[in-house]
Write a protein that holds these residues in place. Structure first.
Motif, PDB file in Angstrom:
ATOM      1  N   THR A   1       0.847  14.808  -1.235  1.00 44.41           N
ATOM      2  CA  THR A   1       0.103  13.577  -0.933  1.00 44.41           C
ATOM      3  C   THR A   1      -0.903  13.296  -2.043  1.00 44.41           C
ATOM      4  O   THR A   1      -0.994  12.176  -2.551  1.00 44.41           O
ATOM      5  CB  THR A   1      -0.650  13.734   0.416  1.00 44.41           C
ATOM      6  N   LYS A   2      -1.626  14.360  -2.442  1.00 43.48           N
ATOM      7  CA  LYS A   2      -2.660  14.200  -3.461  1.00 43.48           C
ATOM      8  C   LYS A   2      -2.088  13.735  -4.793  1.00 43.48           C
ATOM      9  O   LYS A   2      -2.666  12.895  -5.458  1.00 43.48           O
ATOM     10  CB  LYS A   2      -3.362  15.541  -3.689  1.00 43.48           C
TER      11      LYS A   2
ATOM     12  N   ARG B   1       0.822  -1.209   0.000  1.00 42.28           N
ATOM     13  CA  ARG B   1       0.000   0.000   0.000  1.00 42.28           C
ATOM     14  C   ARG B   1       0.860   1.265   0.000  1.00 42.28           C
ATOM     15  O   ARG B   1       1.953   1.285   0.542  1.00 42.28           O
ATOM     16  CB  ARG B   1      -0.873   0.027   1.269  1.00 42.28           C
ATOM     17  N   ASP B   2       0.328   2.342  -0.588  1.00 43.58           N
ATOM     18  CA  ASP B   2       0.951   3.652  -0.434  1.00 43.58           C
ATOM     19  C   ASP B   2       0.782   4.071   1.016  1.00 43.58           C
ATOM     20  O   ASP B   2      -0.247   3.763   1.641  1.00 43.58           O
ATOM     21  CB  ASP B   2       0.265   4.688  -1.335  1.00 43.58           C
ATOM     22  N   VAL B   3       1.780   4.763   1.547  1.00 42.41           N
ATOM     23  CA  VAL B   3       1.745   5.099   2.974  1.00 42.41           C
ATOM     24  C   VAL B   3       2.184   6.546   3.200  1.00 42.41           C
ATOM     25  O   VAL B   3       3.115   7.033   2.561  1.00 42.41           O
ATOM     26  CB  VAL B   3       2.687   4.140   3.769  1.00 42.41           C
ATOM     27  N   LEU B   4       1.501   7.210   4.123  1.00 38.51           N
ATOM     28  CA  LEU B   4       1.927   8.518   4.606  1.00 38.51           C
ATOM     29  C   LEU B   4       2.296   8.353   6.072  1.00 38.51           C
ATOM     30  O   LEU B   4       1.449   8.013   6.890  1.00 38.51           O
ATOM     31  CB  LEU B   4       0.786   9.539   4.455  1.00 38.51           C
ATOM     32  N   VAL B   5       3.565   8.534   6.382  1.00 39.04           N
ATOM     33  CA  VAL B   5       4.014   8.425   7.774  1.00 39.04           C
ATOM     34  C   VAL B   5       4.233   9.827   8.336  1.00 39.04           C
ATOM     35  O   VAL B   5       5.040  10.592   7.811  1.00 39.04           O
ATOM     36  CB  VAL B   5       5.332   7.617   7.896  1.00 39.04           C
ATOM     37  N   ASN B   6       3.486  10.136   9.377  1.00 37.35           N
ATOM     38  CA  ASN B   6       3.631  11.425  10.034  1.00 37.35           C
ATOM     39  C   ASN B   6       4.138  11.163  11.447  1.00 37.35           C
ATOM     40  O   ASN B   6       3.387  10.781  12.326  1.00 37.35           O
ATOM     41  CB  ASN B   6       2.265  12.141  10.065  1.00 37.35           C
TER      42      ASN B   6
ATOM     43  N   VAL C   1      -2.345   4.593   3.334  1.00 43.27           N
ATOM     44  CA  VAL C   1      -2.534   4.255   4.738  1.00 43.27           C
ATOM     45  C   VAL C   1      -1.789   5.314   5.538  1.00 43.27           C
ATOM     46  O   VAL C   1      -0.645   5.638   5.227  1.00 43.27           O
ATOM     47  CB  VAL C   1      -1.941   2.858   5.043  1.00 43.27           C
ATOM     48  N   LEU C   2      -2.446   5.885   6.546  1.00 42.13           N
ATOM     49  CA  LEU C   2      -1.801   6.894   7.382  1.00 42.13           C
ATOM     50  C   LEU C   2      -1.226   6.250   8.623  1.00 42.13           C
ATOM     51  O   LEU C   2      -1.931   5.524   9.315  1.00 42.13           O
ATOM     52  CB  LEU C   2      -2.813   7.973   7.779  1.00 42.13           C
TER      53      LEU C   2
END
Ligand SMILES: Nc1ncnc2c1ncn2[C@@H]1O[C@H](COP(=O)(O)OP(=O)(O)OP(=O)(O)O)[C@@H](O)[C@H]1O
Length: 296
Positions: free
Chosen positions: A230-231, A54-59, A238-239
């Motif tokens: 991000t867009k 999955r694509d992931v955004l890690v904050n 997935v965040l």
């Protein structure tokens, strides 16, 4: 409990790297070369999700172990390819970083982690580097390339022998700093040049198969610019790392679903404003968030 014990409990997960689905030789490298006995919480959350494709955004804050959180799953995939990849297959993973210092830091970690996977070649292109040497290295083939945006763009435009048709991962490390430093335009151009997310890739027996590209974005802060990146770069990501308390109190209009064991809740937040610790962050419309429960 002593302060030191408390800090360790806050940072580290109570599991081991092998339980996250990583190959045992890679776990050995993490321990022997980097001295990492157990994953941090961010690593424990991110590694299984990244392994899943999955694509992931890690904050997550600086120093929470984001580098290995994305490098380990990529190496895990690449070391498992049969037949083995080699230099002639070109670049499979591209790590974009804001500065030359971070470029070298990531490259050093890669060198250590790839010690027993010699057929996976790490490399870098960055400011202050020798351009003709970089060209020569790209011509020979680099499996995992760490780069600053301006220099990468230069090579994408002018180094015809740079093979990236097998590119499977693009990672934006310290995305907030990349954008703060004014590399937004370069990033858009890079994404334009690298094109379609459906890529041809070599499979077992060297046949060509279609594999979807996986993009990962890591950022200590979330703001409008990161939102835009991000867009344009992530597909239903997935965040990871957003606190549950950052979600709206009233969850009656959100949908919960269950994924694999570690991924706890699926939440749809069309246009939800999160008050992040930094700046307000407007989530892209239709973004599907998967809140990953922390492992303690
Ligand atoms: N599992 C681990 N066990 C022990 N130390 C670790 C572990 N993971 C990372 N570290 C160490 O923690 C420090 C911070 O890690 P890292 O640089 O990956 O954090 P980061 O979240 O990427 O920070 P930044 O936002 O600055 O890039 C490094 O010194 C790294 O060696």
């Amino acid at each position: 409990m002593s302060k030191k014990k408390e800090t360790v409990k806050e940072i580290f997960a109570s599991c081991c790297f092998s339980s996250l689905g990583l190959d045992s030789t890679l776990c050995d490298q993490l321990r022997e070369r980097l001295g990492f006995e157990a994953p941090t919480k961010v690593q424990a959350q991110a590694i299984p999700v990244i392994l899943s494709g999955r694509d992931v955004l890690v904050n997550a804050a600086t120093g929470t172990g984001k580098t290995v959180a994305y490098l380990a799953p990529i190496i895990n995939h690449l070391q498992s390819y049969s037949p083995r990849i080699d230099r002639s297959s070109g670049t499979f993973a591209l790590v974009l970083v804001p500065t030359s210092e971070l470029c070298l830091l990531v490259y050093e970690i890669l060198q250590k982690l790839l010690h027993r996977f010699r057929w996976i070649v790490p490399g870098y292109v960055m400011g202050g580097g020798n351009r003709s040497k970089e060209k020569a290295r790209l011509r020979k083939g680099i499996s995992i390339l760490v780069a600053t945006p301006g220099h990468l763009l230069d090579h994408l435009k002018h180094t015809s022998s740079f093979l990236h048709t097998n590119l499977r991962w693009i990672i934006f490390d310290e995305a907030d700093r990349i954008l703060e430093l004014g590399f937004g335009k370069e990033i858009e151009e890079i994404l334009d040049i690298l094109g379609s997310r459906n890529i041809a890739s070599i499979g077992e027996g060297n046949e060509v198969s279609n594999v979807k590209r996986q993009n990962l974005l890591l950022s200590a802060t979330l703001n409008e610019k990161v939102n835009h990146l991000t867009k344009i770069s992530l597909e239903t990501p997935v965040l990871i790392g957003l606190d549950e308390k950052k979600f709206p109190e009233d969850k009656s209009n959100v949908h919960f679903g269950s994924l694999e064991s570690d991924v706890k809740e699926e939440v749809e937040h069309p246009n939800t404003t999160l008050s992040s610790s930094t700046e307000d962050f407007m989530l892209p419309a239709k973004l599907v968030q998967r809140y990953v429960k922390g492992i303690s």
